[in-house]
Design a protein around this motif. Structure first.
Motif, short mmCIF file in Angstrom:
data_model
loop_
_atom_site.label_atom_id
_atom_site.label_comp_id
_atom_site.label_asym_id
_atom_site.label_seq_id
_atom_site.Cartn_x
_atom_site.Cartn_y
_atom_site.Cartn_z
N ARG A 242 0.72 -1.33 0.04
CA ARG A 242 -0.11 -0.06 0.06
C ARG A 242 0.86 1.32 0.16
O ARG A 242 0.57 2.42 -0.69
CB ARG A 242 -0.97 0.07 1.16
CG ARG A 242 -1.91 1.18 1.13
CD ARG A 242 -3.07 0.90 2.31
NE ARG A 242 -3.62 -0.21 2.18
CZ ARG A 242 -3.52 -1.16 3.19
NH1 ARG A 242 -2.76 -1.07 4.26
NH2 ARG A 242 -4.17 -2.36 3.20
N GLN A 247 -1.38 4.14 -5.86
CA GLN A 247 -2.53 4.56 -6.76
C GLN A 247 -3.21 3.19 -6.84
O GLN A 247 -4.29 3.41 -7.73
CB GLN A 247 -1.86 5.14 -7.96
CG GLN A 247 -0.99 3.90 -8.84
CD GLN A 247 0.45 3.57 -8.18
OE1 GLN A 247 0.78 4.06 -7.11
NE2 GLN A 247 1.05 2.55 -8.92
N SER A 248 -2.68 2.01 -6.52
CA SER A 248 -3.61 0.94 -6.95
C SER A 248 -4.61 0.59 -5.67
O SER A 248 -4.51 0.93 -4.59
CB SER A 248 -2.63 -0.39 -7.16
OG SER A 248 -1.65 -0.21 -8.03
N ARG A 249 -5.85 0.16 -6.19
CA ARG A 249 -6.88 -0.10 -5.56
C ARG A 249 -6.41 -1.02 -4.29
O ARG A 249 -7.09 -1.04 -3.04
CB ARG A 249 -8.19 -0.59 -6.21
CG ARG A 249 -9.35 -0.58 -5.09
CD ARG A 249 -10.59 -1.79 -5.87
NE ARG A 249 -10.16 -3.14 -5.94
CZ ARG A 249 -10.23 -3.68 -4.78
NH1 ARG A 249 -10.85 -3.49 -3.52
NH2 ARG A 249 -9.91 -5.10 -5.06
N SER A 250 -5.74 -2.20 -4.33
CA SER A 250 -5.34 -3.25 -3.62
C SER A 250 -4.04 -3.95 -4.23
O SER A 250 -3.53 -3.45 -5.40
CB SER A 250 -6.51 -4.42 -3.69
OG SER A 250 -6.46 -5.14 -5.07
N TYR A 251 -3.69 -4.78 -3.08
CA TYR A 251 -2.27 -5.55 -3.65
C TYR A 251 -2.66 -6.17 -5.11
O TYR A 251 -1.61 -6.27 -5.99
CB TYR A 251 -2.15 -6.78 -2.60
CG TYR A 251 -0.69 -7.18 -2.65
CD1 TYR A 251 0.14 -7.46 -3.82
CD2 TYR A 251 -0.31 -7.99 -1.65
CE1 TYR A 251 1.17 -7.93 -3.67
CE2 TYR A 251 0.79 -8.73 -1.55
CZ TYR A 251 1.61 -8.62 -2.67
OH TYR A 251 2.75 -9.35 -2.54
N SER A 253 -4.48 -5.74 -7.60
CA SER A 253 -4.83 -4.67 -8.42
C SER A 253 -3.52 -4.02 -8.87
O SER A 253 -3.49 -3.51 -10.09
CB SER A 253 -5.45 -3.35 -7.81
OG SER A 253 -6.91 -3.75 -7.85
N GLU A 256 -2.72 -6.13 -11.89
CA GLU A 256 -3.74 -5.85 -13.01
C GLU A 256 -3.26 -4.39 -13.62
O GLU A 256 -3.46 -4.47 -14.88
CB GLU A 256 -5.11 -5.67 -12.34
CG GLU A 256 -6.05 -4.73 -13.18
CD GLU A 256 -6.84 -5.72 -14.42
OE1 GLU A 256 -7.45 -4.80 -15.00
OE2 GLU A 256 -6.36 -6.79 -14.70
N ASP A 257 -2.73 -3.44 -12.85
CA ASP A 257 -2.44 -2.20 -13.28
C ASP A 257 -1.39 -2.34 -14.43
O ASP A 257 -1.00 -1.37 -15.14
CB ASP A 257 -2.03 -1.23 -12.14
CG ASP A 257 -3.16 -0.80 -11.55
OD1 ASP A 257 -4.45 -0.98 -11.90
OD2 ASP A 257 -3.22 -0.67 -10.20
N ASP A 274 -10.54 -9.15 -0.84
CA ASP A 274 -11.93 -9.03 -0.57
C ASP A 274 -12.69 -9.38 -1.96
O ASP A 274 -12.09 -9.93 -2.93
CB ASP A 274 -12.13 -7.45 -0.35
CG ASP A 274 -11.68 -6.51 -1.57
OD1 ASP A 274 -11.56 -7.01 -2.65
OD2 ASP A 274 -11.34 -5.38 -1.25
N ASP A 276 -14.05 -7.99 -4.32
CA ASP A 276 -13.47 -7.37 -5.59
C ASP A 276 -12.48 -7.79 -5.99
O ASP A 276 -12.37 -7.94 -7.33
CB ASP A 276 -13.30 -5.61 -5.38
CG ASP A 276 -14.61 -4.88 -5.13
OD1 ASP A 276 -15.76 -5.47 -5.51
OD2 ASP A 276 -14.70 -3.62 -4.54
N ASP A 277 -11.47 -8.29 -5.14
CA ASP A 277 -10.37 -8.73 -5.78
C ASP A 277 -10.69 -10.29 -6.26
O ASP A 277 -10.09 -10.65 -7.31
CB ASP A 277 -9.11 -8.99 -4.26
CG ASP A 277 -8.52 -7.90 -4.02
OD1 ASP A 277 -8.15 -7.10 -5.02
OD2 ASP A 277 -8.28 -7.90 -2.95
#
Length: 437
Positions: A242, A247-251, A253, A256-257, A274, A276-277
Motif C-alpha cells: 500500500r 495509486q492501486s486499489r489493492s495488492y 490490483s 492488474e495495473d 476482498d 472485488d479482488d
C-alpha cells in the motif's frame, strides 16, 4: 503400448471421482508420439475392446494397488529446497534471514544443477509429476532446472525471478537486463518438449514499476507463457504494498495495473482478499495457488474456500516449499482440510476427500490451462500416473481395509499417507528414475 490392471482413479468433466475397483489402463503413443492414455475403465467391461483394438497386448496386474493421476503442484520454489524447516517470526524475516542468503548461491550453474536434481528426485518420490516452480533471479538457475527436467521427460513450468529493488546483493537484478534475460529464457525453453516458461515477479514490493511494466509487456507479447507471483499472503506485506503503490486499489490490483492478470496467471496465497479482488481474478481468468502448509507454518492466515467458491474464481493446491513444510501432496491435502475446517461456516467436512484430490490433480491442471492434457487418466491425457499402495504402512493397511466406501478410502490415504504410498511413478508413459539411476 502397455496395459495395467488395478483399481483405477480418475475424474469426469464435472470433477467427480470415477473409481473402478478392478480397472484397466492402456497407455501408448498418439499420432504425435506422445505417450497418452488410450483406454481406461472397468476391466471386465473393456475386455472385448482390449482384445479387438490391442490384440496380444499383455496386461500387468497389480492386485491391491491403485492407479491414479500424478499430482500437480501449483506453486513451489526449487531453490528453497534447503530452506525448508527454517524457523522465523513470519514471512518477511524468513525471507531476509534464510531465503535470500541461500538463493544468492544459484548464480553457480553447478550448484544450481545439483539442487535441481535433488529437487526433482523429491517431487518424483512424492508422486508430483508436474510443478509450477520459481527459480532465482539468476538465469543459470532456470537453465539448470529446465535441462534436468527435459532429460527426465517432465512437464514442468518455471521462470527466472524478477526482483530489482528491496533485495540484498546476490539476488537483486538490474531492471533492463532482467527483462532481456526473461525474454531470452522464454525463447530458449518455452514449449520445448514438455517445458513451459512463467514470467516471475517475486512479489510486488521487490519489483520497480519499470520492471513490472516490462513484465506486463512480455506477458502481452508471449500470451502462451504463464505468469506467477505472490499476493496478499501477509498483512505486513500488504501494508508495505500500500505504501509502495498508493495509486492501486489493492495488492492484487497492482498486478492488474501492470498487465499481469490474465489466463495462465497463477498467484500464490490469495489469503487477505476482498470480493472485488476475487471477482478480478475470476474475470481475468487468473487463479489462486493455495499453500496451506506454508500459511500455517508462517502464521500468514487461512485461505477462504467458501468466498472463492461464492465469487467463482479458480484455485488449486500447492506445497510452497520451502515456506511449505513438505513435498508430500498428502500433507498438503490434509493441511487444506484443516484450513477449511477453520473457516467452515457449518459443522462437517470442510472439503471432501474427492474435492481435495481433484484440486491437486485435474483441478490443478484446469487452473494451469492444461485441462485435457494432464491431471487425469481419461483417454487422450498424457500418461503421467502413479501406482499407489493403500497398505503401505501397518496403520494405513488396517484403516483402508475397513473403508466402507470411496470417501473413507481416500480420506484415510490423505490423513495417514505419505511418500511410502507412492510405489511407482510413470512420466510420459515411462517409469521414472532418480538422478542416481
Amino acid at each position: 503400448m502397455h496395459a495395467y490392471r488395478a483399481a483405477l482413479l480418475r475424474f469426469n468433466q464435472q470433477g467427480q471421482v470415477l473409481y473402478d475397483e478392478d480397472g484397466l489402463l492402456v497407455v501408448g503413443p498418439d499420432a504425435t508420439g506422445r505417450q497418452v492414455v488410450q483406454l481406461a475403465g472397468d476391466f471386465r467391461a473393456l475386455t472385448s475392446e482390449l482384445a479387438r483394438d490391442f490384440p496380444g497386448l499383455a496386461v500387468t496386474h497389480w492386485p491391491g494397488r491403485i492407479l491414479a493421476p500424478g499430482f500437480i503442484d501449483l506453486h513451489i520454489h526449487y531453490p528453497q529446497t534447503d530452506v525448508i524447516g527454517s524457523p522465523a517470526e513470519g514471512l518477511l524475516p524468513w525471507l531476509e534471514n534464510y531465503t535470500f542468503p541461500h538463493e544468492s548461491r544459484f548464480g553457480d550453474l553447478a550448484y544450481a544443477t545439483d539442487v535441481a536434481r535433488f529437487f526433482l528426485d523429491e517431487l518424483q518420490r512424492h508422486g508430483v509429476t508436474t510443478a509450477l516452480t520459481f527459480a532465482t533471479s539468476h538465469p543459470q538457475s532456470v537453465d539448470a532446472l529446465m535441462a534436468e527436467a527435459r532429460m527426465r521427460g517432465l512437464r514442468l513450468i518455471a521462470g527466472k525471478v524478477l526482483q530489482d529493488r528491496h533485495s540484498p546483493d546476490g539476488v537483486r537484478d538490474e531492471t533492463e537486463q532482467s527483462l532481456i534475460d526473461t525474454e531470452t529464457l522464454i525463447r530458449k525453453w518455452h514449449d520445448v518438449d514438455r517445458l513451459g516458461y512463467a514470467i516471475t515477479p517475486r512479489f510486488a514490493p521487490t519489483s520497480s514499476a519499470s520492471q513490472l511494466r516490462g513484465a506486463g509487456e512480455l506477458a502481452s507479447k508471449y500470451k502462451a507463457v504463464w505468469i506467477q507471483s505472490h499476493v496478499a499472503e501477509n498483512r505486513d506485506e500488504i501494508a508495505w504494498v500500500r505504501e509502495l503503490f498508493p495509486q492501486s486499489r489493492s495488492y492484487l490490483s497492482v498486478y492488474e495495473d501492470f498487465g499481469l492478470l490474465r489466463e495462465r496467471a497463477v498467484y500464490a496465497h490469495c489469503i487477505h482478499l476482498d470480493d472485488d479482488d476475487r471477482a478480478l481474478l475470476r474475470d481475468r481468468g487468473a487463479v489462486a495457488a493455495v499453500c496451506p502448509t506454508s500459511n500455517l507454518f508462517l502464521g500468514s492466515g487461512f485461505f477462504d474456500y467458501a468466498a472463492a467458491d461464492r465469487v467463482g474464481h479458480a484455485y488449486g493446491l500447492a506445497s510452497d516449499v520451502g515456506g511449505g513444510t513438505s513435498f508430500s501432496p498428502f500433507r498438503t491435502m490434509l493441511a487444506a482440510y484443516y484450513v477449511g475446517r477453520e473457516g467452515a461456516a457449518k459443522p462437517g467436512l470442510s472439503l471432501s476427500p474427492q474435492r481435495l484430490w481433484w484440486l491437486h490433480t485435474a483441478g490443478a491442471a484446469k487452473a494451469l490451462g492444461l485441462e485435457g492434457v494432464i491431471g487425469n487418466l481419461q483417454p487422450g491425457h498424457e500418461a503421467d500416473f502413479l501406482v499407489l499402495n493403500p497398505a503401505a504402512t501397518p496403520l494405513l493397511a488396517r484403516k483402508t481395509a475397513q473403508a466402507r466406501n470411496l470417501e473413507e478410502l481416500l480420506f484415510a490415504l490423505i490423513v495417514l499417507g505419505d511418500e511410502r504410498v507412492v510405489e511407482r511413478v510413470a512420466v510420459n508413459g515411462a517409469w521414472a528414475r532418480s538422478a542416481g539411476g
